[in-house]
Design a protein around this motif. Structure first.
Motif, PDB file in Angstrom:
ATOM      1  N   THR A 150      38.874 -70.237  32.733  1.00  0.00           N
ATOM      2  CA  THR A 150      37.445 -70.372  32.982  1.00  0.00           C
ATOM      3  C   THR A 150      37.200 -70.910  34.381  1.00  0.00           C
ATOM      4  O   THR A 150      38.020 -71.636  34.945  1.00  0.00           O
ATOM      5  N   TYR A 151      36.064 -70.520  34.918  1.00  0.00           N
ATOM      6  CA  TYR A 151      35.556 -71.072  36.175  1.00  0.00           C
ATOM      7  C   TYR A 151      34.155 -71.579  35.878  1.00  0.00           C
ATOM      8  O   TYR A 151      33.227 -70.790  35.715  1.00  0.00           O
ATOM      9  N   GLY A 152      34.035 -72.886  35.750  1.00  0.00           N
ATOM     10  CA  GLY A 152      32.761 -73.446  35.336  1.00  0.00           C
ATOM     11  C   GLY A 152      32.468 -73.029  33.905  1.00  0.00           C
ATOM     12  O   GLY A 152      33.291 -73.208  32.998  1.00  0.00           O
ATOM     13  N   ASP A 153      31.318 -72.424  33.673  1.00  0.00           N
ATOM     14  CA  ASP A 153      30.931 -71.952  32.342  1.00  0.00           C
ATOM     15  C   ASP A 153      31.362 -70.513  32.084  1.00  0.00           C
ATOM     16  O   ASP A 153      31.116 -69.976  31.001  1.00  0.00           O
ATOM     17  N   ARG A 154      31.992 -69.884  33.059  1.00  0.00           N
ATOM     18  CA  ARG A 154      32.335 -68.466  32.936  1.00  0.00           C
ATOM     19  C   ARG A 154      33.796 -68.294  32.546  1.00  0.00           C
ATOM     20  O   ARG A 154      34.700 -68.784  33.231  1.00  0.00           O
ATOM     21  N   ALA A 155      34.034 -67.608  31.423  1.00  0.00           N
ATOM     22  CA  ALA A 155      35.390 -67.328  30.969  1.00  0.00           C
ATOM     23  C   ALA A 155      35.800 -65.953  31.469  1.00  0.00           C
ATOM     24  O   ALA A 155      35.224 -64.947  31.064  1.00  0.00           O
ATOM     25  N   VAL A 156      36.798 -65.898  32.357  1.00  0.00           N
ATOM     26  CA  VAL A 156      37.276 -64.605  32.858  1.00  0.00           C
ATOM     27  C   VAL A 156      38.412 -64.071  31.989  1.00  0.00           C
ATOM     28  O   VAL A 156      38.672 -62.859  31.973  1.00  0.00           O
TER      29      VAL A 156
END
Length: 307
Positions: free
Chosen positions: A14-20
Motif C-alpha cells: 500500500t501507498y497511503g490509503d491506496r493498495a496496489v
C-alpha cells in the motif's frame, strides 16, 4: 511432494490509503515456467519487484528459493537472475567484456561465449554496447540475467524490441533453461509468448489475482465455449454456444438468410485475459466470454440455440 521455488501468501503493498497489491497468493513449483500477466498499473511489476527483493512489502508472506527476499543476502542473490524492463549497461565496454565482468560475480557462471551465442550476439561480441541497436542491447540484458546460472530467473518483458525471428530464438533459449531445471517467472504483454512458454498463467488486475491455472484450459470450461460472430442490422454481434452449428442454423432461419461476416472461434488466452481485465476494471456485471461484459448481441441469439 513438489518443491516450491516461490511461495506468496496474502501479499499486500500500500501507498497511503491506496493498495496496489491486495491479498495476492500463489506458488511456483521448482522448474516451472510461470507467466504473470496484467495491464500497466495492475500491481504486476510491484509483485515481481517484491519477489526480487527490490521493494518492501506492506504485509503478507513471501519466500523465494526458501528465503524471504527482504532478508536475502549475497548468497541468495547469486542464485537468482533478473532481466529488468530497461537496460542500464555501460556503453563503453564490449558485449564480451561486460559478460566477463559479470561472470566474475558468481560462483558457478556459464561460459561467456556460450551465453553470447545463446542470445544471438556472436557477431557483436567485440562491439561496444553503446553501438548496438535497442533489440541487441535487450539481448545483452538477457545474457547478464542468465550468466550466473540462476536457479530462479525473473524475466520482465524480455523480448521487448525483438523482431519476430529473434523472439522465436529466445523462446528456444527459455525452453533450454527450463529443461536444465531453471524456475522462470515471466511477465509479458505478448499473450502468444505466455501461451508458448508457460506451464501456468496468472492474471493480476486492480491489485488482485483474477485467475490462475495451466495454459491448457485456462479460464475453465465455460471460458473455452466457442463464440459465433456475425453481422446483423449493420452491427457486429457475438454469442457463446456449445453447439455453434445448431446456433447458426437457427440464426439463419430467423434472419431468412445466411448471416453476414460469420465466423466461429474458440476463445484464445488473449480473449480470456482481456475479459478478466475488463471485469476487474468495471466490476461484476452480466458476464460474457470469460468474464467480459455481455453485449446486446447475446440477447439477440435465436431461441433454442445453445448458449
Amino acid at each position: 511432494m513438489q518443491t516450491q521455488a516461490v511461495r506468496v501468501r496474502n501479499l499486500r503493498k500500500t501507498y497511503g490509503d491506496r493498495a496496489v497489491v491486495d491479498g495476492v497468493s500463489f506458488d511456483i513449483a521448482q522448474g516451472e515456467t510461470f507467466a504473470l500477466l496484467g495491464p500497466n498499473g495492475a500491481g504486476k511489476s510491484t509483485t515481481v519487484e517484491i519477489l526480487e527483493g527490490y521493494r518492501r512489502r506492506t504485509g503478507g508472506e513471501v519466500e523465494v528459493l526458501g528465503i524471504d527476499p527482504a532478508d536475502g543476502g549475497l548468497d541468495w542473490k547469486a542464485r537468482i537472475g533478473i532481466v529488468l524492463q530497461s537496460s542500464g549497461q555501460a556503453g563503453l565496454v564490449t558485449v564480451r567484456e561486460q559478460l566477463r565482468q559479470f561472470a566474475g560475480f558468481y560462483p558457478d557462471p556459464r561460459d561467456v561465449d556460450e551465453v553470447i551465442a545463446a542470445v544471438g550476439l556472436d557477431a557483436q561480441a567485440k562491439t561496444r554496447i553503446s553501438k548496438l541497436s535497442g533489440g541487441q542491447q535487450r539481448r545483452v540484458d538477457v545474457a547478464l540475467g542468465i550468466i550466473g546460472r540462476p536457479g530462479m530467473l525473473f524475466l520482465d518483458e524480455p523480448t521487448t524490441g525483438f523482431d519476430p525471428h529473434a523472439r522465436r530464438e529466445f523462446w528456444g533459449l527459455i525452453r533450454r533453461l527450463k529443461a536444465e531445471g531453471t524456475t522462470i517467472l515471466l511477465t509479458t504483454h505478448y499473450l502468444d509468448e505466455a501461451a508458448q512458454l508457460a506451464d501456468r498463467v496468472a492474471v493480476i488486475a486492480a491489485g488482485r489475482l483474477q485467475a490462475i491455472g495451466p495454459v491448457a484450459g485456462f479460464g475453465g470450461e465455460q471460458a473455452r465455449v466457442p463464440i459465433v460472430r456475425w453481422a446483423e442490422d449493420a452491427m457486429p454481434r457475438h454469442a457463446r454456444t456449445d453447439d455453434p452449428f445448431g446456433f447458426i442454423t437457427a440464426l439463419a432461419a430467423r434472419l431468412g438468410e445466411a448471416p453476414g461476416e460469420l465466423e466461429i472461434v474458440r476463445p484464445s488466452l488473449e480473449d480470456i485475459y482481456l475479459g478478466l481485465v475488463a471485469e476487474a476494471e468495471t466490476g461484476p456485471t452480466r458476464r460474457g466470454v470469460a468474464g467480459t461484459v455481455a453485449s446486446a448481441d447475446e440477447t439477440a441469439a435465436p431461441k433454442g440455440a445453445g448458449r
